[in-house]
Scaffold this motif. Structure first.
Motif, PDB file in Angstrom:
ATOM      1  N   HIS A 178       5.993   2.179  -2.750  1.00 44.01           N
ATOM      2  CA  HIS A 178       5.753   0.837  -2.230  1.00 44.01           C
ATOM      3  C   HIS A 178       5.901  -0.240  -3.313  1.00 44.01           C
ATOM      4  N   THR A 215       3.041  -6.184  -1.440  1.00 44.22           N
ATOM      5  CA  THR A 215       1.714  -6.607  -1.861  1.00 44.22           C
ATOM      6  C   THR A 215       0.743  -5.429  -1.830  1.00 44.22           C
ATOM      7  N   GLN A 216      -0.403  -5.628  -2.482  1.00 43.89           N
ATOM      8  CA  GLN A 216      -1.434  -4.588  -2.444  1.00 43.89           C
ATOM      9  C   GLN A 216      -1.869  -4.291  -1.015  1.00 43.89           C
ATOM     10  N   ASP A 217      -2.050  -5.334  -0.206  1.00 44.85           N
ATOM     11  CA  ASP A 217      -2.499  -5.130   1.170  1.00 44.85           C
ATOM     12  C   ASP A 217      -1.470  -4.351   1.984  1.00 44.85           C
ATOM     13  N   ARG A 218      -0.204  -4.639   1.764  1.00 44.14           N
ATOM     14  CA  ARG A 218       0.857  -3.927   2.496  1.00 44.14           C
ATOM     15  C   ARG A 218       0.885  -2.457   2.088  1.00 44.14           C
ATOM     16  N   TYR A 247      -1.605  -0.731   0.921  1.00 47.16           N
ATOM     17  CA  TYR A 247      -2.814  -0.108   1.460  1.00 47.16           C
ATOM     18  C   TYR A 247      -2.638   0.248   2.936  1.00 47.16           C
ATOM     19  N   ALA A 248      -2.030  -0.634   3.698  1.00 49.81           N
ATOM     20  CA  ALA A 248      -1.803  -0.352   5.116  1.00 49.81           C
ATOM     21  C   ALA A 248      -0.934   0.886   5.294  1.00 49.81           C
ATOM     22  N   ARG A 287      -4.393  -3.693  -7.820  1.00 47.67           N
ATOM     23  CA  ARG A 287      -3.865  -2.539  -7.094  1.00 47.67           C
ATOM     24  C   ARG A 287      -4.882  -1.398  -7.062  1.00 47.67           C
ATOM     25  N   GLN A 342      -8.045  -1.544  -7.053  1.00 43.12           N
ATOM     26  CA  GLN A 342      -9.112  -1.812  -6.085  1.00 43.12           C
ATOM     27  C   GLN A 342      -8.757  -1.253  -4.713  1.00 43.12           C
ATOM     28  N   LYS A 343      -7.480  -1.346  -4.347  1.00 42.80           N
ATOM     29  CA  LYS A 343      -7.041  -0.825  -3.050  1.00 42.80           C
ATOM     30  C   LYS A 343      -7.063   0.702  -3.034  1.00 42.80           C
ATOM     31  N   GLN A 353     -10.625   1.661  -2.465  1.00 43.31           N
ATOM     32  CA  GLN A 353     -10.946   1.445  -1.053  1.00 43.31           C
ATOM     33  C   GLN A 353     -10.410   2.590  -0.196  1.00 43.31           C
ATOM     34  N   ARG A 397     -12.464   5.383   2.076  1.00 44.16           N
ATOM     35  CA  ARG A 397     -12.151   5.595   3.494  1.00 44.16           C
ATOM     36  C   ARG A 397     -12.005   7.092   3.785  1.00 44.16           C
TER      37      ARG A 397
END
Length: 256
Positions: free
Chosen positions: A179, A185-188, A190-191, A224, A226-227, A230, A234
């Protein structure tokens, strides 16, 4: 340990090795030296995160990198992480010909000299295996390989010339470089990890997360990482257990 959901956290310890294999180390500046971030803080930050999470991971060390990161290698061993081999110095196995066995043996011995014990596992992501690779790994005493992406779950390597060995496949979707090499992005990222990890654990109860400590395509940067933390939380909340590659391979061998 849960028998239903198992997560492997693996780290490909790559600094400037991939670039140094193709050009003189003295010429690595700027963008070509992103791997130096591994030595200056990226790897230490990942080890700190794993300590907070109480997770023992498997670190795949090219001998080239292990000799440049001796302090961090020793810290990882004190933290209970497994030291596995990622070859010698980013050679192309397919181009080695009859020297393949010599190079693999040198990689094993160099890492064993630094850690005090021979590595039990091997991973190679630079090129395809040759027909000789698995038999050579077996002869060198390896218990497992984690180089393949041809299955979602572990499988035996008897038919490939590695009797008693197991393949612990990794997933491109659960690899940071897949990725971040595309500048998402980090959020992308992570998804993507969530979708892939949830699906793998539901289907086979097995997921292999693959990380790099580099600055460009890895998770050494704080935002990064941090994700990643997370994501691990999970998985834990979903009932997954974390183990090293060597422990999972041993568990499969004991089960027959």
């Amino acid at each position: 340990m849960s028998a239903d959901k198992t997560v492997l956290v693996t780290l490909n310890v790559q600094g400037i090795g991939p670039e140094a294999a193709a050009q003189p180390e003295s010429s690595l500046h700027g963008r070509d030296a992103h791997g130096r971030y591994t030595y200056g803080g990226g790897l230490a930050r990942v080890l700190d995160m794993l300590r907070r999470q109480g997770i023992r991971a498997t670190l795949f060390w090219p001998a080239f990198e292990a000799e440049r990161c001796r302090g961090l290698l020793e810290q990882s061993l004190r933290d209970g992480h497994e030291a596995a081999s990622q070859g010698n110095a980013f050679e192309d196995l397919a181009a080695l010909g009859d020297r393949e066995g010599e190079i693999l043996e040198r990689a094993r011995d160099r890492l064993a000299g630094l850690t005090g014990r021979a590595p039990q596992g091997f991973r190679y992501t630079g090129s395809a295996f040759t027909p000789r690779t698995v038999p050579l790994l077996h002869r060198l005493g390896y218990r497992y390989d984690s180089s393949a992406i041809d299955d979602d779950a572990p499988y035996e390597l008897d038919a490939d010339g590695g009797p008693g060995m197991v393949e612990l496949p990794w997933s491109e979707g659960l690899c940071d470089a897949t990725h971040f090499s595309r500048r998402v992005t980090q959020d992308r990222a992570y998804a993507h990890w969530v979708e892939q990890g949830d699906a793998l654990l539901a289907a086979d109860g097995y997921a292999c997360l693959t990380l790099h400590p580099r600055a460009d395509n890895g998770v050494g940067r704080a935002a990064r990482l941090q994700k990643v933390e997370q994501l691990l939380e999970r998985f834990r909340a979903a009932g997954a257990a974390f183990t090293t590659c060597a422990d999972l391979a041993a568990r499969r061998a004991a089960a027959g």
